[in-house]
Design an enzyme around this catalytic site. Structure first.
Site, PDB file in Angstrom:
ATOM      1  N   ASP A 415       7.919   0.736 -13.112  1.00 17.72           N
ATOM      2  CA  ASP A 415       7.497   0.549 -11.723  1.00 17.72           C
ATOM      3  C   ASP A 415       8.723   0.487 -10.808  1.00 17.72           C
ATOM      4  O   ASP A 415       9.855   0.361 -11.275  1.00 17.72           O
ATOM      5  CB  ASP A 415       6.688  -0.749 -11.631  1.00 17.72           C
ATOM      6  CG  ASP A 415       5.864  -0.818 -10.359  1.00 17.72           C
ATOM      7  OD1 ASP A 415       5.785   0.200  -9.632  1.00 17.72           O
ATOM      8  OD2 ASP A 415       5.289  -1.890 -10.078  1.00 17.72           O
ATOM      9  N   GLU A 418      11.476   4.280  -7.332  1.00 12.34           N
ATOM     10  CA  GLU A 418      11.696   5.342  -6.308  1.00 12.34           C
ATOM     11  C   GLU A 418      13.182   5.587  -6.044  1.00 12.34           C
ATOM     12  O   GLU A 418      13.497   6.698  -5.631  1.00 12.34           O
ATOM     13  CB  GLU A 418      10.975   4.966  -5.014  1.00 12.34           C
ATOM     14  CG  GLU A 418       9.464   5.064  -5.123  1.00 12.34           C
ATOM     15  CD  GLU A 418       8.860   4.063  -6.116  1.00 12.34           C
ATOM     16  OE1 GLU A 418       9.352   2.918  -6.146  1.00 12.34           O
ATOM     17  OE2 GLU A 418       7.954   4.452  -6.861  1.00 12.34           O
ATOM     18  N   ASP A 510      -0.176   1.973  -6.114  1.00 14.67           N
ATOM     19  CA  ASP A 510      -0.892   0.824  -5.560  1.00 14.67           C
ATOM     20  C   ASP A 510      -1.962   1.277  -4.565  1.00 14.67           C
ATOM     21  O   ASP A 510      -1.686   1.469  -3.386  1.00 14.67           O
ATOM     22  CB  ASP A 510       0.106  -0.116  -4.882  1.00 14.67           C
ATOM     23  CG  ASP A 510       1.078  -0.699  -5.892  1.00 14.67           C
ATOM     24  OD1 ASP A 510       0.797  -0.626  -7.105  1.00 14.67           O
ATOM     25  OD2 ASP A 510       2.113  -1.232  -5.470  1.00 14.67           O
TER      26      ASP A 510
HETATM   27  C1  LIG Z   1       0.140   4.233  -2.791  1.00 15.37           C
HETATM   28  C2  LIG Z   1      -1.219   4.764  -2.878  1.00 15.37           C
HETATM   29  O1  LIG Z   1      -1.966   4.680  -1.948  1.00 15.37           O
HETATM   30  N1  LIG Z   1      -1.517   5.324  -4.051  1.00 15.37           N
HETATM   31  C3  LIG Z   1      -2.774   5.861  -4.501  1.00 15.37           C
HETATM   32  C4  LIG Z   1      -3.932   4.891  -4.513  1.00 15.37           C
HETATM   33  O2  LIG Z   1      -5.154   5.470  -4.209  1.00 15.37           O
HETATM   34  C5  LIG Z   1      -5.495   6.779  -4.622  1.00 15.37           C
HETATM   35  C6  LIG Z   1      -6.495   6.795  -5.694  1.00 15.37           C
HETATM   36  O3  LIG Z   1      -7.402   5.772  -5.663  1.00 15.37           O
HETATM   37  C7  LIG Z   1      -4.295   7.595  -4.951  1.00 15.37           C
HETATM   38  O4  LIG Z   1      -4.598   8.959  -4.948  1.00 15.37           O
HETATM   39  C8  LIG Z   1      -3.197   7.195  -4.024  1.00 15.37           C
HETATM   40  O5  LIG Z   1      -2.176   8.115  -3.943  1.00 15.37           O
END
Ligand SMILES: CC(=O)N[C@H]1CO[C@H](CO)[C@@H](O)[C@@H]1O
Ligand SMILES: *[C@@H]1O[C@H](CO)[C@@H](O)[C@H](O)[C@H]1NC(C)=O
Ligand SMILES: *[C@@H]1O[C@H](CO)[C@@H](O)[C@H](O)[C@H]1NC(C)=O
Ligand SMILES: *[C@@H]1O[C@H](CO)[C@@H](O)[C@H](O)[C@H]1NC(C)=O
Ligand SMILES: *[C@@H]1O[C@H](CO)[C@@H](O)[C@H](O)[C@H]1NC(C)=O
Ligand SMILES: *[C@@H]1O[C@H](CO)[C@@H](O)[C@H](O)[C@H]1NC(C)=O
Ligand SMILES: *[C@@H]1O[C@H](CO)[C@@H](O)[C@H](O)[C@H]1NC(C)=O
Length: 849
Positions: A415, A418, A510
């Protein structure tokens, strides 16, 4: 778009910005000289012809390489000075032959270059430096101006629709949950994938582009062109001719290489939460799975388990030893596994992790210094491993070995890589490198990052290498498993870069417990399939905010079909384990998780195939299989998905719905669970029931045979499932034919592919009105399957059989079988009494009444 002032206007008034951009010609004419053409490409020098003093790189070296019959690479580098180039290795592919599928044409002055696809004569790359072009030290602009409308897909990572709306999409690794990216810039997420698929809506033909550049960048999309604007590196641009979407992906992935083979158990069900704050809680959750008789393969631990969030440590006050290790042993003894998190930041504290980092010198440094750069993450002040440093792999292996003495992990979760920094650039100071002629997404690149001037080994700076942290960390972690432990890597990382999939897998980060966010996950999984990271999933039920019983029910129905299937929750949200939100959710969880286990050999075979050859996807958008169906390009691009080529799934994504309107591509489809053939109306839209408790709507495609594991109704781990018999679901096409492949191996060995220790088994079926042939044959057979592992084909479920089966025979005579006919669904069932091993050659005749 070349000038920040225009960019600012873009984000305020998007549409005006595009018309402005397309109308203006912010370009600079170049003239080509010393052009040399060979059978494999074209090289030459490009010289700027104007007098603008703003052009700082005025002489370019042009190198066009015909990489293969379907791939052309266009490189434009500074003819005078070396510049940063992305240090990833691409695979070598068979070079061009006499039948190249494209033609490269150019005009010398003013210079213009086009790639035209032979076959239909379409221009798929058009570079015109007199318009929308700039090559400066920290600002490079290149447009592919097609002049006809296309739909764009790809360009990760972000939360967006699959078909990208016209707009500006920023790409640079960033820890920034949400918001939804509708093309207004600055909504870039963890991964960096400047690859696009373009589909021409006039005929469904497709091509692709890959801008191999790791610097902070924007991609501007209109309906007829795509422009990259980056602040460093060089122009290194691959064009893929297609002409189908799937061919584009295959061409791109032939450069990326095949993907990491993960262990069989990795495809099982995973439970995680931030806030399992003691050993007792972890035990209780795992025990609840046992007492509710719900399958569970992996228990996870978020940062809770660490001592003060120091990597590689265990907080023995809350996870006491030896009890903790005994518990992990217990998990292992019943076939379960344990995966903890690791963060990128190493606490700057007097402890072995930091001390060894100092001693081995493999850290990211302060700008123009040899001291470790100090940022701030979960443990407070923290330093970062420099995975470009020659000591970094040894350091990482040593630390993981030390960690494993206390925490016997089976895989790892990477985790914050980045790499994320809670300070922007520097803590308590202005970043040394802070002024850029252009800020992609209107965001300073130091946003939540390490100072762009921070140093890596070999004179590399963070500015160039930032987006590679997650990838290089994953690669080092992968070598720990594959080389040091001699185990298959099961690594779930957050930040990724092209070729990540060779080493590790990924989750979508997240997200939020919301209906929209559940829906967005489908495009998120599709994107990662295109980027060569097939084992991926979103946090089921959502991470942040509170989930409801209904949302969790629907999300579990959907999420148990993600390639990577994990329920994960935030510390501040209501519990969302299968038993936590009510009886309907519990019931749905049991149905859905067992449904996944019934499909585990299908998933495993798809995962295995993506490790065997590039371009094999676990999930795909239906238009990858049905490229001519225009309704699938946008309107119905992501309200359904295909698992492999055989199954199509229509999830229920609406709160309160008890039925869904499901669009199907034109084909023969059968309801998956019971076999009723689907009657498609002319508009190809069917209303399907979606009761509050039930299984997700799934249909099997005519022409395919799909394995279903009998013991999914009782097995509680993937390991237990490996003693299951198989039921083959046979779904004939219009000519009565069906085929399917299943790969069998031990599910664990790291050398399975190199040693050929797997059996590739082809099942085929052909029926007429009076009889059918069913055969089993092997195309590889290097695995000696233990007799009690996936022992027999117990059952054939023949959908749309012509009539009742009367007998089943092989060359020796009639087999002992139990026969049933289901006239309601038009299905024949053959239950074998005689033993039919799953991977042994056989040839049966089935007679109908
Ligand atoms: C950071 C973020 O928003 N990540 C993901 C969380 O929600 C969807 C799926 O439920 C992802 O596609 C997002 O990129
Ligand atoms: C052109 O690029 C290719 C790689 O695409 C490389 O192999 C070749 O050496 C380059 N040619 C020159 C003259 O730099
Ligand atoms: C385990 O299940 C019991 C009974 O449903 C429940 O009360 C308890 O909260 C669960 N424990 C955890 C940690 O979820
Ligand atoms: C690698 O680590 C060793 C100590 O283990 C150290 O002596 C050496 O200088 C390091 N190498 C580099 C290039 O920093
Ligand atoms: C499709 O056609 C059916 C009738 O065959 C109709 O009931 C339904 O509303 C139509 N759906 C759409 C989305 O047009
Ligand atoms: C089954 O195979 C036999 C031998 O190859 C062939 O003669 C027969 O036509 C086949 N039957 C069907 C239904 O395809
Ligand atoms: C597996 O299938 C064989 C053959 O149909 C049967 O004899 C055996 O009982 C089955 N095993 C289980 C566990 O159902």
């Amino acid at each position: 778009m070349l000038f920040p002032a225009v960019v600012l206007r873009c984000s305020l008034l998007l549409l005006a910005c595009y018309s402005l951009d397309v109308a203006q010609s912010n370009g600079f004419p170049y003239t080509a000289s010393s052009l040399t053409q060979t059978a494999t490409g074209l090289t030459g020098t490009l010289t700027y012809q104007g007098s603008a003093s703003s052009v700082t790189v005025s002489t370019l070296f042009l190198n066009v390489t015909y990489v293969s019959d379907d791939i052309v690479r266009i490189r434009m580098t500074d003819a005078q000075n070396a510049r940063w180039e992305v240090p990833i290795t691409l695979e070598t592919v068979p070079g061009p032959t006499a039948s190249m599928n494209y033609q490269v044409t150019y005009v010398e002055s003013p210079f213009n270059l086009k790639v035209t696809r032979l076959g239909d004569g379409k221009v798929i790359f058009n570079l015109d430096p007199t318009q929308n072009f700039l090559y400066n030290n920290q600002q490079i602009v290149i447009m592919n101006n097609l002049g006809y409308p296309v739909y764009f897909y790809g360009l990760g990572e972000r939360t967006s629709s699959f078909h990208l709306a016209p707009g500006v999409y920023t790409t640079f690794a960033k820890d920034n949950p949400g918001p939804y990216d509708s093309g207004n810039g600055g909504n870039n997420l963890y991964g960096h994938h400047p690859f696009y698929l373009a589909v021409d809506p006039s005929d469904g033909s497709a091509f692709g582009g890959f801008f191999l550049n790791s610097n902070d960048q924007d991609a501007y999309i209109t309906t007829t062109n795509i422009e990259f604007e980056t602040i460093g590196g060089v122009i290194d641009y691959f064009v893929f001719v297609g002409p189908t979407p799937l061919q584009v992906i295959q061409q791109y992935q032939s450069l990326l290489g095949t993907t990491v083979l993960i262990p069989y158990w990795g495809l099982g069900w995973h439970q995680c939460r931030y806030g399992y704050h003691s050993l007792q809680t972890l035990q209780e959750v795992a025990n609840n799975y046992t007492s509710y008789v719900i399958p569970l393969d992996v228990m996870w631990s978020d940062i809770d388990y660490m001592d003060n969030y120091y990597d590689f440590t265990l907080d023995t006050s809350r996870y006491p030893q030896p009890q903790f290790s005994q518990w992990v042993d217990e998990l292992h003894s019943i076939g379960r596994h344990f995966i903890p998190i690791l963060d990128a930041g190493i606490a700057q504290q007097n402890y072995f992790g930091y001390n060894a980092l100092l001693q081995m010198g493999c850290y990211i440094t302060y700008p123009y210094s040899t001291n470790p750069f100090v940022g701030s993450v979960w443990p407070g002040n923290a330093c970062f491993v420099d995975f470009f440093h020659p000591n970094s792999t040894q350091y990482w292996w040593n630390m993981l070995d030390t960690m494993r003495e206390n925490v016997e992990f089976d895989g790892l979760w990477l985790d914050m890589n980045e790499a994320s920094n809670f300070c922007w650039g520097e803590c308590n100071a202005t970043p040394v490198m802070n002024n850029f002629p252009y800020n992609p997404g209107n965001l300073n690149p130091n946003t939540k990052a390490i100072d762009m001037a921070a140093g890596h080994y070999g004179g590399i700076i963070e500015f160039d290498a930032h987006s590679l942290f997650g990838f290089t960390e994953s690669r080092a972690t992968s070598s720990y498993f594959a080389q040091h432990l001699q185990q298959r890597p099961f690594i779930i990382a957050r930040s990724t870069f092209p070729t990540h999939g060779r080493y590790a897998s990924k989750w979508l980060g997240d997200n939020f417990s919301g209906w929209d966010w559940m829906g967005y996950s489908i495009a998120g999984v599709f994107d990662m399939q295109m980027f060569g990271i097939p084992v991926v999933g979103a946090d089921i039920c959502g991470f942040m905010n509170d989930a409801t019983e209904e949302l969790c029910s629907r999300w579990t129905q959907l999420g148990t079909l993600y390639p990577f299937s994990r329920n994960h929750n935030d510390i501040d949200s209501v519990s969302q384990e299968p038993w936590a939100l009510g009886p309907q959710y519990l019931q749905n969880s049991i149905l859905a998780i067992r449904n996944r286990y019934s499909l585990l050999n299908y998933f495993y075979t798809l995962m295995f195939m993506s490790s065997l050859s590039p371009g094999n996807l676990i999930w795909q958008a239906a238009f990858f299989q049905y490229p001519d169906d225009s309704n699938l390009w946008d309107t119905h691009a992501s309200d359904n998905f295909m698992i492999g080529e055989a199954l199509i799934v229509h999830p229920c994504l609406q709160q309160g719905a008890t039925s869904i309107s499901a669009y199907f591509p034109q084909d023969i489809w059968y309801e998956w669970y019971f076999g009723a053939p689907l009657t498609l109306p002319p508009n190809q839209t069917v209303t399907l029931p979606a009761p509050a408790v039930g299984l997700i709507n799934t249909h099997v495609r005519g022409g395919y045979i799909v394995p279903r594991l009998d013991m999914s109704s009782s097995a509680n781990t993937a390991l237990e499932l490996r003693s299951s018999n198989t039921t083959l679901v046979i779904a004939p096409d219009a000519s009565g034919k069906a085929q399917g492949t299943v790969i069998y191996d031990d599910g664990l060995n790291v050398n399975t592919i190199s040693s050929g220790a797997y059996n590739t088994i082809l099942y085929s079926y052909q029926q007429t009105l009076s009889s059918a042939n069913f055969t089993i044959s092997a195309s590889t057979s290097g695995y000696t399957r233990p007799a009690d592992e996936f022992p027999y084909i117990s059952t054939l479920l023949i959908y749309a059989c012509p009539s009742r089966v009367t007998a089943v025979e092989n060359a020796q005579g009639a087999l002992s079988v139990l026969l049933e006919f289901d006239p309601v669904h038009g299905k024949c069932m053959v239950f074998f009494d005689d033993l039919l091993p799953v991977d042994q050659a056989a040839s049966l005749t089935i007679n109908f009444s």
